[in-house]
Design a protein around this motif. Structure first.
Motif, PDB file in Angstrom:
ATOM      1  N   GLU A  82       0.836  -1.206   0.000  1.00 66.42           N
ATOM      2  CA  GLU A  82       0.000   0.000   0.000  1.00 66.42           C
ATOM      3  C   GLU A  82       0.868   1.253   0.000  1.00 66.42           C
ATOM      4  OE1 GLU A  82      -4.016  -1.704   2.236  1.00 66.42           O
ATOM      5  OE2 GLU A  82      -2.395  -0.811   3.412  1.00 66.42           O
TER       6      GLU A  82
ATOM      7  N   ALA B 186       0.949   3.987  -2.987  1.00 64.50           N
ATOM      8  CA  ALA B 186       0.706   5.398  -2.642  1.00 64.50           C
ATOM      9  C   ALA B 186       1.819   6.290  -3.191  1.00 64.50           C
ATOM     10  CB  ALA B 186       0.594   5.552  -1.128  1.00 64.50           C
TER      11      ALA B 186
ATOM     12  N   LEU C 161       1.348   9.212  -6.075  1.00 62.35           N
ATOM     13  CA  LEU C 161       1.778  10.589  -5.810  1.00 62.35           C
ATOM     14  C   LEU C 161       2.856  11.027  -6.809  1.00 62.35           C
ATOM     15  CD1 LEU C 161       1.935  10.587  -1.896  1.00 62.35           C
ATOM     16  CD2 LEU C 161       0.254  11.741  -3.347  1.00 62.35           C
TER      17      LEU C 161
ATOM     18  N   CYS D  16      10.174   2.664  -0.324  1.00 64.39           N
ATOM     19  CA  CYS D  16       8.995   1.846  -0.644  1.00 64.39           C
ATOM     20  C   CYS D  16       9.357   0.656  -1.525  1.00 64.39           C
ATOM     21  CB  CYS D  16       7.905   2.693  -1.294  1.00 64.39           C
ATOM     22  SG  CYS D  16       8.193   3.162  -3.019  1.00 64.39           S
TER      23      CYS D  16
END
Length: 225
Positions: free
Chosen positions: A93, A97, A101, A144
């Motif tokens: 997630e 995200a 973005l 990430c």
């Protein structure tokens, strides 16, 4: 003299490294979240219920990687909804995200480059703001992508035979044996990790081109003759 701030469409910036890399970043961000955000996989588990009785379990797992058996009763036992071993949902997630973005910021930056480049280069705030956000996104892609690479390995472990056995209480019974006989393809998930690290390289490289637009990168103005 008053600075002109109106929209002036100009394709020249995308022919330069500054704008061209932003186009590539926009595309790779889409591919990053597109290859994992809509993923659905299904493993087929063969269950031997003692003696010669066999059952088949379809274990479906989707983004953000929780699954529940499609059969409610196996080996004359009720099987409740089950989650994957470990926690991969937070990492994927976070990855999605960041990708979304980055996609939105790349699109906004391209709009500025194509229509307001004369304002961008006539001010110090625009290049500095662009540089700071580009550096932040480069760092976020590092974090990430690393987290999702580890999370993907957790998903693979959880959907293996050993993972299924430790997840389903049914498989811990002495007279029950579970084995995954058909594995879901995780090719797109592997590709998403590759795109994550590719985005890291792109954003780090783009930070240099954006830095060259800042006052520090341009260097001191030449003295008038």
């Amino acid at each position: 003299m008053q600075m002109q701030t109106g929209f002036r469409f100009n394709l020249t910036p995308v022919k330069e490294p500054l704008g061209f890399v932003k186009v590539v970043e926009w595309l790779t961000a889409v591919l990053a979240f597109g290859t994992c955000g809509g993923y659905t996989g299904r493993n087929v588990v063969s269950i031997i219920c003692g003696g010669s009785s066999n059952e088949t379990l379809s274990a479906t797992f989707t983004y953000p990687f929780r699954f529940g058996p499609s059969n409610n009763t196996l080996c004359n036992r009720t099987v409740p909804a089950t989650h994957l071993v470990g926690d991969s949902s937070s990492s994927v997630e976070f990855f999605v995200a960041v990708a979304i973005l980055a996609f939105l910021y790349s699109m906004m930056a391209l709009l500025v480059y194509l229509g307001y480049m004369h304002v961008y280069r006539d001010s110090d705030f625009g290049p500095m703001f662009d540089f700071v956000l580009t550096a932040v996104f480069a760092f976020l892609w590092l974090v990430c992508s690393s987290a999702w690479a580890r999370g993907l390995q957790t998903v693979k472990d959880a959907t293996s035979t050993a993972g299924i056995e430790s997840t389903l209480a049914l498989c811990t019974d002495r007279d029950v044996r579970c084995e995954v006989t058909d594995y879901a393809s995780m090719r797109s998930l592997n590709i998403s990790v590759i795109f994550g690290f590719l985005n890291l390289i792109l954003w780090v490289g783009n930070a240099w081109f954006v830095y060259k637009e800042t006052p520090a990168g341009r260097g001191p103005n030449p003295a008038p003759i």
